[in-house]
Write a protein that holds these residues in place. Structure first.
Motif, PDB file in Angstrom:
ATOM      1  N   HIS A  86      -4.075  26.544  17.407  1.00 26.02           N
ATOM      2  CA  HIS A  86      -3.742  27.762  17.551  1.00 26.02           C
ATOM      3  C   HIS A  86      -5.498  28.475  17.070  1.00 26.02           C
ATOM      4  CE1 HIS A  86      -3.027  32.031  16.093  1.00 26.02           C
ATOM      5  NE2 HIS A  86      -2.469  32.190  17.385  1.00 26.02           N
ATOM      6  N   PHE A  87      -5.932  28.126  16.224  1.00 28.14           N
ATOM      7  CA  PHE A  87      -7.197  28.519  15.877  1.00 28.14           C
ATOM      8  C   PHE A  87      -8.371  28.292  16.816  1.00 28.14           C
ATOM      9  CE2 PHE A  87     -11.483  27.669  13.558  1.00 28.14           C
ATOM     10  CZ  PHE A  87     -11.882  28.852  13.303  1.00 28.14           C
ATOM     11  N   ALA A  88      -8.165  26.957  17.575  1.00 28.07           N
ATOM     12  CA  ALA A  88      -8.975  26.487  18.550  1.00 28.07           C
ATOM     13  C   ALA A  88      -8.971  27.445  19.839  1.00 28.07           C
ATOM     14  CB  ALA A  88      -8.795  24.868  19.038  1.00 28.07           C
ATOM     15  N   GLN A  89      -7.713  27.639  20.301  1.00 28.85           N
ATOM     16  CA  GLN A  89      -7.638  28.547  21.435  1.00 28.85           C
ATOM     17  C   GLN A  89      -8.047  29.911  21.108  1.00 28.85           C
ATOM     18  OE1 GLN A  89      -5.986  27.632  24.274  1.00 28.85           O
ATOM     19  NE2 GLN A  89      -6.979  29.752  24.821  1.00 28.85           N
ATOM     20  N   GLN A  90      -7.944  30.351  20.118  1.00 29.29           N
ATOM     21  CA  GLN A  90      -8.315  31.792  19.411  1.00 29.29           C
ATOM     22  C   GLN A  90      -9.843  31.976  19.551  1.00 29.29           C
ATOM     23  OE1 GLN A  90      -5.279  33.586  19.857  1.00 29.29           O
ATOM     24  NE2 GLN A  90      -5.935  34.653  17.880  1.00 29.29           N
ATOM     25  N   ILE A  91     -10.561  31.158  18.921  1.00 29.49           N
ATOM     26  CA  ILE A  91     -11.806  31.096  18.899  1.00 29.49           C
ATOM     27  C   ILE A  91     -12.605  31.024  20.403  1.00 29.49           C
ATOM     28  CG2 ILE A  91     -12.488  28.475  18.422  1.00 29.49           C
ATOM     29  CD1 ILE A  91     -14.341  31.631  17.195  1.00 29.49           C
ATOM     30  N   PRO A  95     -24.055  32.330  19.985  1.00 31.94           N
ATOM     31  CA  PRO A  95     -24.162  30.924  20.048  1.00 31.94           C
ATOM     32  C   PRO A  95     -23.391  30.015  19.239  1.00 31.94           C
ATOM     33  CG  PRO A  95     -26.434  32.124  20.497  1.00 31.94           C
ATOM     34  CD  PRO A  95     -25.289  33.048  20.171  1.00 31.94           C
ATOM     35  N   ALA A  96     -23.258  30.694  17.934  1.00 35.31           N
ATOM     36  CA  ALA A  96     -22.444  30.140  16.673  1.00 35.31           C
ATOM     37  C   ALA A  96     -20.986  30.024  17.281  1.00 35.31           C
ATOM     38  CB  ALA A  96     -22.696  30.958  15.479  1.00 35.31           C
ATOM     39  N   TRP A  97     -20.374  30.930  17.713  1.00 40.72           N
ATOM     40  CA  TRP A  97     -18.860  31.055  18.094  1.00 40.72           C
ATOM     41  C   TRP A  97     -18.804  30.061  19.403  1.00 40.72           C
ATOM     42  CZ3 TRP A  97     -16.189  36.184  17.331  1.00 40.72           C
ATOM     43  CH2 TRP A  97     -16.082  36.330  16.068  1.00 40.72           C
ATOM     44  N   VAL A  98     -19.740  30.052  20.356  1.00 41.11           N
ATOM     45  CA  VAL A  98     -19.734  29.132  21.490  1.00 41.11           C
ATOM     46  C   VAL A  98     -19.618  27.421  20.970  1.00 41.11           C
ATOM     47  CG1 VAL A  98     -20.795  28.134  23.499  1.00 41.11           C
ATOM     48  CG2 VAL A  98     -20.788  30.640  22.992  1.00 41.11           C
ATOM     49  N   GLN A  99     -20.437  27.450  20.064  1.00 40.47           N
ATOM     50  CA  GLN A  99     -20.589  25.947  19.484  1.00 40.47           C
ATOM     51  C   GLN A  99     -19.248  25.664  18.531  1.00 40.47           C
ATOM     52  OE1 GLN A  99     -23.583  25.607  16.577  1.00 40.47           O
ATOM     53  NE2 GLN A  99     -23.475  23.247  16.653  1.00 40.47           N
ATOM     54  N   LEU A 100     -18.755  26.623  17.814  1.00 42.81           N
ATOM     55  CA  LEU A 100     -17.456  26.689  17.104  1.00 42.81           C
ATOM     56  C   LEU A 100     -16.277  26.176  18.015  1.00 42.81           C
ATOM     57  CD1 LEU A 100     -15.968  26.479  14.421  1.00 42.81           C
ATOM     58  CD2 LEU A 100     -15.752  28.924  14.506  1.00 42.81           C
ATOM     59  N   ALA A 101     -16.410  26.819  19.218  1.00 36.16           N
ATOM     60  CA  ALA A 101     -15.306  26.681  20.163  1.00 36.16           C
ATOM     61  C   ALA A 101     -15.133  25.520  20.603  1.00 36.16           C
ATOM     62  CB  ALA A 101     -15.405  27.644  21.282  1.00 36.16           C
ATOM     63  N   ILE A 102     -16.514  24.672  20.784  1.00 43.38           N
ATOM     64  CA  ILE A 102     -16.416  23.317  21.136  1.00 43.38           C
ATOM     65  C   ILE A 102     -15.846  22.257  20.069  1.00 43.38           C
ATOM     66  CG2 ILE A 102     -17.766  21.295  21.903  1.00 43.38           C
ATOM     67  CD1 ILE A 102     -19.579  23.530  23.365  1.00 43.38           C
ATOM     68  N   LEU A 103     -16.464  22.662  18.863  1.00 43.22           N
ATOM     69  CA  LEU A 103     -16.106  21.847  17.672  1.00 43.22           C
ATOM     70  C   LEU A 103     -14.559  21.969  17.251  1.00 43.22           C
ATOM     71  CD1 LEU A 103     -16.979  19.967  15.431  1.00 43.22           C
ATOM     72  CD2 LEU A 103     -17.714  21.904  14.048  1.00 43.22           C
ATOM     73  N   ALA A 104     -14.114  23.096  17.380  1.00 41.77           N
ATOM     74  CA  ALA A 104     -12.350  23.563  17.210  1.00 41.77           C
ATOM     75  C   ALA A 104     -11.610  22.652  17.893  1.00 41.77           C
ATOM     76  CB  ALA A 104     -12.209  24.993  17.038  1.00 41.77           C
ATOM     77  N   THR A 105     -12.144  22.805  19.384  1.00 38.70           N
ATOM     78  CA  THR A 105     -11.424  21.912  20.355  1.00 38.70           C
ATOM     79  C   THR A 105     -11.512  20.540  19.939  1.00 38.70           C
ATOM     80  OG1 THR A 105     -11.831  23.908  21.908  1.00 38.70           O
ATOM     81  CG2 THR A 105     -11.152  21.638  22.779  1.00 38.70           C
ATOM     82  N   LYS A 106     -12.686  20.055  19.518  1.00 38.98           N
ATOM     83  CA  LYS A 106     -12.806  18.670  19.215  1.00 38.98           C
ATOM     84  C   LYS A 106     -11.479  18.184  18.079  1.00 38.98           C
ATOM     85  CE  LYS A 106     -14.434  14.705  19.938  1.00 38.98           C
ATOM     86  NZ  LYS A 106     -14.313  13.719  20.961  1.00 38.98           N
ATOM     87  N   LYS A 107     -11.716  19.039  17.201  1.00 39.10           N
ATOM     88  CA  LYS A 107     -11.063  18.902  15.896  1.00 39.10           C
ATOM     89  C   LYS A 107      -9.277  18.901  16.236  1.00 39.10           C
ATOM     90  CE  LYS A 107     -14.120  18.546  12.695  1.00 39.10           C
ATOM     91  NZ  LYS A 107     -14.126  17.185  11.640  1.00 39.10           N
TER      92      LYS A 107
END
Length: 262
Positions: free
Chosen positions: A105-110, A120-132
């Motif tokens: 849910h967090f990955a989808q939200q971000i 850029p920080a949130w774009v990078q976090l979106a990739i990382l959260a999806t991976k996690k």
């Protein structure tokens, strides 16, 4: 090893086209010399003294999250402490908070908010959260059996220098000399196309301001901002990210204040 040789077939075509290009350039220069060109406008160079900085906290940041979790209140508390140590006194700020109940849910939200606010920080976090979020599934997958190398179909004309020769020579061969009037017509048509693209962009602009995100306006001194962060009423879900934007120019953040009605 043998030295690479410049093919004569390519060399002859390139030389012929080079002579043709020189002739066209001479003709254009001759035409331009007869045009009354206005003096260039003076350009005013302004030196900007605007200072801005940002801080992004999320569960997967080393030393911030606990077992890949981070609640919004804890993130705001941590952000307030970091603001107190900032060497810059920036009196205007904004805190953006996104939370999630689980990794997926967090990955989808971000992922959703990073397409609206493309920091850029949130774009990078979106990739990382999806991976996690996908990592537990990847661990359960059975690895594929290693097979011997096999032949793969391929087109040789996709390789350089064959591709380079075909691209350059083919492009130059198709190009024809044009008169200044024809060039003006082409420029006018290009401008019409640009205006059509801008019109389409205006129609799509409204859709860029859609998304869900909590926001908190920050003003005053560092201690005042810390108090505003710690006193904020946010949910306590186990996954959250906080993006702090600070600036000494309120105009930099005015559009965000309007977006969140702050």
């Amino acid at each position: 090893m043998a030295m690479i040789k410049y093919p004569n077939s390519i060399k002859d075509q390139a030389n012929a086209l080079s002579i043709s290009i020189d002739t066209q350039i001479t003709a254009i220069d001759s035409a331009l010399s007869r045009i009354n060109v206005a003096s260039p406008l003076d350009k005013k160079v302004t030196v900007s003294d605007v200072t801005s900085q940002y801080l992004c906290l999320h569960p997967y940041l080393f030393g911030v999250g606990h077992n890949d979790t981070l609640s919004a209140p804890a993130a705001l508390q941590r952000a307030g402490n970091i603001i107190m140590k900032s060497p810059y006194h920036l009196s205007n700020g904004l805190a953006l908070i996104v939370t999630g109940r689980n990794p997926s849910h967090f990955a989808q939200q971000i992922q959703d908010i990073s397409t609206v606010i493309t920091h850029p920080a949130w774009v990078q976090l979106a990739i990382l959260a999806t991976k996690k979020a996908l990592l537990p599934i990847e661990k359960m997958q059975i690895p594929k059996t290693t097979t011997d190398p096999s032949w793969v179909s391929f087109r040789l004309d996709f390789m350089s220098p064959i591709l380079d020769c075909r691209t350059v020579l083919g492009h130059l061969t198709k190009s024809k000399p044009i008169t200044p009037i024809e060039r003006l017509i082409q420029v006018s048509q290009h401008q019409k196309d640009r205006l059509a693209q801008q019109k389409q962009g205006l129609l799509q602009l409204k859709s860029a301001f859609t998304g869900q995100c909590s926001a908190l306006r920050l003003t005053g001194t560092h201690s005042a901002m810390k108090r505003q962060l710690t006193d904020a009423n946010v949910d306590n879900q186990p996954y959250a990210t906080v993006l702090i934007l600070l600036s000494n120019d309120i105009n930099n953040l005015s559009i965000y204040y309007e977006m969140f009605d702050l």
